[in-house]
Scaffold this motif. Structure first.
Motif, short mmCIF file in Angstrom:
data_model
loop_
_atom_site.label_atom_id
_atom_site.label_comp_id
_atom_site.label_asym_id
_atom_site.label_seq_id
_atom_site.Cartn_x
_atom_site.Cartn_y
_atom_site.Cartn_z
N HIS A 1 3.57 46.43 31.44
CA HIS A 1 3.87 45.06 30.50
C HIS A 1 4.38 44.08 31.26
CE1 HIS A 1 7.83 46.62 30.86
NE2 HIS A 1 8.58 45.85 30.38
N HIS B 1 7.06 41.78 31.70
CA HIS B 1 8.42 41.37 32.04
C HIS B 1 8.46 41.36 33.83
CE1 HIS B 1 9.88 42.69 27.67
NE2 HIS B 1 9.53 41.44 27.69
N HIS C 1 8.01 48.19 22.36
CA HIS C 1 8.81 47.22 23.45
C HIS C 1 8.38 45.55 23.25
CE1 HIS C 1 11.23 46.53 26.83
NE2 HIS C 1 10.52 46.03 27.52
N ASP D 1 10.97 51.46 29.59
CA ASP D 1 11.25 50.30 28.52
C ASP D 1 10.65 50.52 27.19
OD1 ASP D 1 10.78 49.32 31.38
OD2 ASP D 1 11.39 47.35 30.33
#
Ligand SMILES: [Zn+2]
Ligand SMILES: [Zn+2]
Length: 284
Positions: free
Chosen positions: A58, A60, A120, A142
């Protein structure tokens, strides 16, 4: 019949996980600098020359910050969904980007990598299962709450990186503002020690040899506390706390004869399409 795995860093300050078979390897996430990735791999005897691809869970920052330099320097393909690429605003050449889809395994040499969605607070977050040499490795960080995908895949892992982000009491009594506490524990944030322990004790296969406790919070957890908590239930599984500050050792995960009760994948068959109920389940 084995795979080699290591965490190069794990936590909100950077995540990078190595899975390889001796000839080829992948990185799941690249959230530390290229230089630090190289340095840590060299220290534990892993070569960047074996790395053939980066898979991105992902957008982040702690999962993507090292990607532009690593991908450019080594000409690595980056497997990432369109939404993750867009929201992460990652600077990579178009020709190095390969979109993956959940439930559709990607073959990198003799490694098969399959993604599946998770809860998430990101655009299109995914967990991964890597299969090679009849060994399954799960990368599960996560995660806001353990969904059926997670538990079904966990049941087939010889080793897994499993998030154990926070101790519930430490989070509650800690200094984070209420809205942040609620974001972390609200179902789309992170997995608590207790939730992770429940996944482990309820769904661990008898042949799981290694469990890496991953993505520990700096403020709301303690490596000693969580190690002890899991050691008390570990059985034959070695518990390793993946550090926020340094690499782990390289662990050699072997397929044992005891796994023969599951149908193991044939060479050209998706490793996770053995039982329809195991792979076809969609939560959303
Ligand atoms: Zn993270
Ligand atoms: Zn995240």
């Amino acid at each position: 019949m084995s795979l080699y795995i290591a965490s190069l860093n794990s936590g909100s300050n950077g995540n990078c996980y190595y899975v390889g078979n001796g000839q080829e390897a992948i990185l799941v996430d690249a959230g530390i600098s290229c230089r630090e990735t190289e340095r840590r791999m060299a220290r534990i005897g892993l070569s960047m020359q074996t790395v053939k691809a980066i898979f991105v869970s992902h957008e982040h920052t702690d999962h993507i910050s090292g990607i532009p330099v690593l991908a450019k320097k080594y000409g690595l393909p980056v497997y990432i969904t369109d939404a993750t690429l867009y929201h992460g605003n990652i600077d990579i050449k178009r020709e190095q980007v390969i979109a993956f889809k959940p439930y559709e395994p990607v073959q990198i040499g003799d490694l098969a990598i399959q993604a599946f969605p998770k809860f998430h607070d990101a655009a299109e977050p995914h967990s991964f299962i890597v299969n090679g040499n009849n060994v399954n490795i799960g990368i599960f960080t996560d995660i806001g709450s353990p969904c059926d995908h997670l538990t079904l895949h966990f049941k087939h892992c010889h080793a897994a990186f499993l998030e154990a982000n926070y101790d519930e009491e430490m989070l509650e009594k800690g200094s984070y503002p209420r809205h942040l506490k609620n974001r972390i524990r609200g179902g789309h944030g992170h997995l608590s020690n207790k939730q992770a322990l429940e996944v482990f004790t309820k769904h661990r296969p008898s042949y799981m040899s290694h469990l890496f406790l991953a993505h520990l919070s700096r403020d709301n957890n303690s490596p000693q506390l969580v190690q002890q908590l899991f050691n008390d239930h570990a059985g034959n599984t070695q518990i390793i706390v993946a550090s926020r500050f340094e690499e782990t050792a390289v662990y050699h995960v072997q397929a044992e004869h005891t796994t023969a009760s599951i149908s193991l994948p044939k060479k050209d068959e998706s490793p996770l399409r053995i039982k329809p109920s195991y792979t076809q389940l969609r939560l959303w």
